[in-house]
Enzyme design. Structure first.
Site, PDB file in Angstrom:
ATOM      1  N   HIS A   1       0.854  -1.191   0.000  1.00 34.87           N
ATOM      2  CA  HIS A   1       0.000   0.000   0.000  1.00 34.87           C
ATOM      3  C   HIS A   1       0.888   1.238   0.000  1.00 34.87           C
ATOM      4  O   HIS A   1       1.531   1.563   0.999  1.00 34.87           O
ATOM      5  CB  HIS A   1      -0.901  -0.003   1.231  1.00 34.87           C
ATOM      6  N   LYS A  51      -1.757  10.674   0.822  1.00 36.52           N
ATOM      7  CA  LYS A  51      -0.804  10.262  -0.224  1.00 36.52           C
ATOM      8  C   LYS A  51      -1.336  10.573  -1.623  1.00 36.52           C
ATOM      9  O   LYS A  51      -0.630  11.136  -2.457  1.00 36.52           O
ATOM     10  CB  LYS A  51      -0.498   8.770  -0.096  1.00 36.52           C
ATOM     11  N   ASP A 111      -2.109   3.773  -4.570  1.00 42.00           N
ATOM     12  CA  ASP A 111      -2.766   2.841  -3.652  1.00 42.00           C
ATOM     13  C   ASP A 111      -2.051   1.492  -3.568  1.00 42.00           C
ATOM     14  O   ASP A 111      -1.802   0.991  -2.478  1.00 42.00           O
ATOM     15  CB  ASP A 111      -4.237   2.632  -4.029  1.00 42.00           C
ATOM     16  N   ARG A 149      15.755  18.138  11.709  1.00 46.15           N
ATOM     17  CA  ARG A 149      15.693  19.541  11.287  1.00 46.15           C
ATOM     18  C   ARG A 149      16.938  19.972  10.520  1.00 46.15           C
ATOM     19  O   ARG A 149      16.999  21.085  10.010  1.00 46.15           O
ATOM     20  CB  ARG A 149      15.515  20.445  12.524  1.00 46.15           C
TER      21      ARG A 149
END
Length: 338
Positions: free
Chosen positions: A171, A192, A210, A275
């Site tokens: 998936h 998504k 998918d 970060r």
């Protein structure tokens, strides 16, 4: 200048804590798969001439290894791998040709008695009467190829590696962004497909939505969409859309090599997200590791732009450039001047 202590952090690491290296695994013990291909289909695919098929409807392939049975024609079968595709080239044919009729008949019958998937003669060699008779006697599939042995073996190896490559369907969404294959994972409903739609509108190409079928060929991971849902995308609130019909053939792609993996997840204020880009996370898929970027999702973040930036960043890292290292050098230079 005094040498740095090995345990001393660089200037960037002092300013921000990053997560340690992680490896996410989605792999199992890899085994070669098996496949049954029609006798005529295999001949058409490989450009072969079917000399004898008998009662066989298919050819059973269970290994991508290939055998040239020179030793077997001489009578040595101790380490013979009968499950492999067998190829007789000019050298093996020259050996058979110098035999007497009785010796050649015995060698061919002993060989064809083995449960081989098929035998292929290269360089357009016509089968000797003894070999053809043995093929009919033991009902073995016999082909011939116009190619010389070496180029044919190379062609057959590529075919068998693709045919028997380990694969799984997962998936996810697979996009071609700036020429990079980006596999986007995440829980259902994370966004998504909507992000992929935004990327398509920005000129990138959809490979699969998918469901993505991932195949390992050597150390390469190739992704494609299952045939039944190819070019379709599900957008909640609208339903299914045909990307090729709506945006044109340039918006879709049949398959793509996977270069990087992105996992979308709900923003969590407790989680320490990267970060600086100094940590390294890897994702193991079918035993092949690919760089993993974990990107948090929350309202207001333009995910399409962020994934574009992730693709560009990955490309720069491949070329040896790191923004974090560049900034670190500037900070060290500034400290020297103070």
């Amino acid at each position: 200048m005094p040498k740095k202590n090995k345990n001393e952090k660089n200037e960037l690491e002092k300013r921000c804590e990053t997560r340690s290296e992680h490896r996410y695994d989605l792999s199992e013990d890899l085994e070669e798969t098996v496949a049954d291909v029609g006798v005529d289909e295999f001949a058409e695919r490989m450009g072969l001439t079917l000399l004898y098929g008998g009662n066989n409807k298919t050819v059973h392939f269970c290994t991508y290894n290939i055998s040239r049975p020179g030793l077997q024609l001489a009578g040595y079968y101790k380490h013979f791998s009968a499950e492999r595709v067998q190829i007789i080239g000019e050298m093996e044919w020259a050996y058979l040709d110098q035999m007497t009729h009785e010796a050649r008949k015995t060698a061919c019958e002993i060989f064809m008695k083995q449960p081989i998937p098929c035998l292929i003669l290269t360089a357009t060699q016509p089968p000797c009467d003894e070999l053809l008779a043995a093929a009919k006697k033991f009902d073995r599939v016999l082909y011939s190829s116009r190619l010389r042995t070496t180029p044919f073996v190379n062609k057959l190896s590529l075919y068998l590696n693709e045919l028997l490559a380990p694969s799984l369907t997962m998936h996810a969404v697979l996009m071609d962004i700036y020429g990079l294959g980006m596999l986007v994972m995440g829980e259902s409903g994370i966004g998504k497909s909507e992000t992929a739609l935004s990327l398509i509108e920005r000129g990138h190409r959809l490979v699969a939505d998918d469901a993505v079928t991932v195949t390992r060929i050597g150390e390469r991971l190739d992704g494609k969409c299952p045939d039944v849902i190819r070019h379709f995308m599900e957008v909640r609130g609208i339903g299914l859309i045909d990307v090729k019909a709506m945006y044109g053939a340039g918006a879709v792609q049949e398959s793509k090599t996977i270069d990087m993996i992105v996992r979308l997840e709900d923003w969590n204020n407790i989680t320490e997200y990267d970060r600086l880009g100094t940590h390294k996370e890897m994702f193991s898929l079918l035993g092949v590791e690919k760089p993993l970027y974990v990107i948090p999702v929350k309202p207001g973040r333009n995910m399409a732009v962020i994934l574009e930036a992730a693709a560009r960043t990955h490309r720069l890292k491949e070329l040896g450039f790191s923004a974090a290292e560049e900034l670190n050098e500037r900070l060290k230079e500034k400290n020297k001047q103070q």
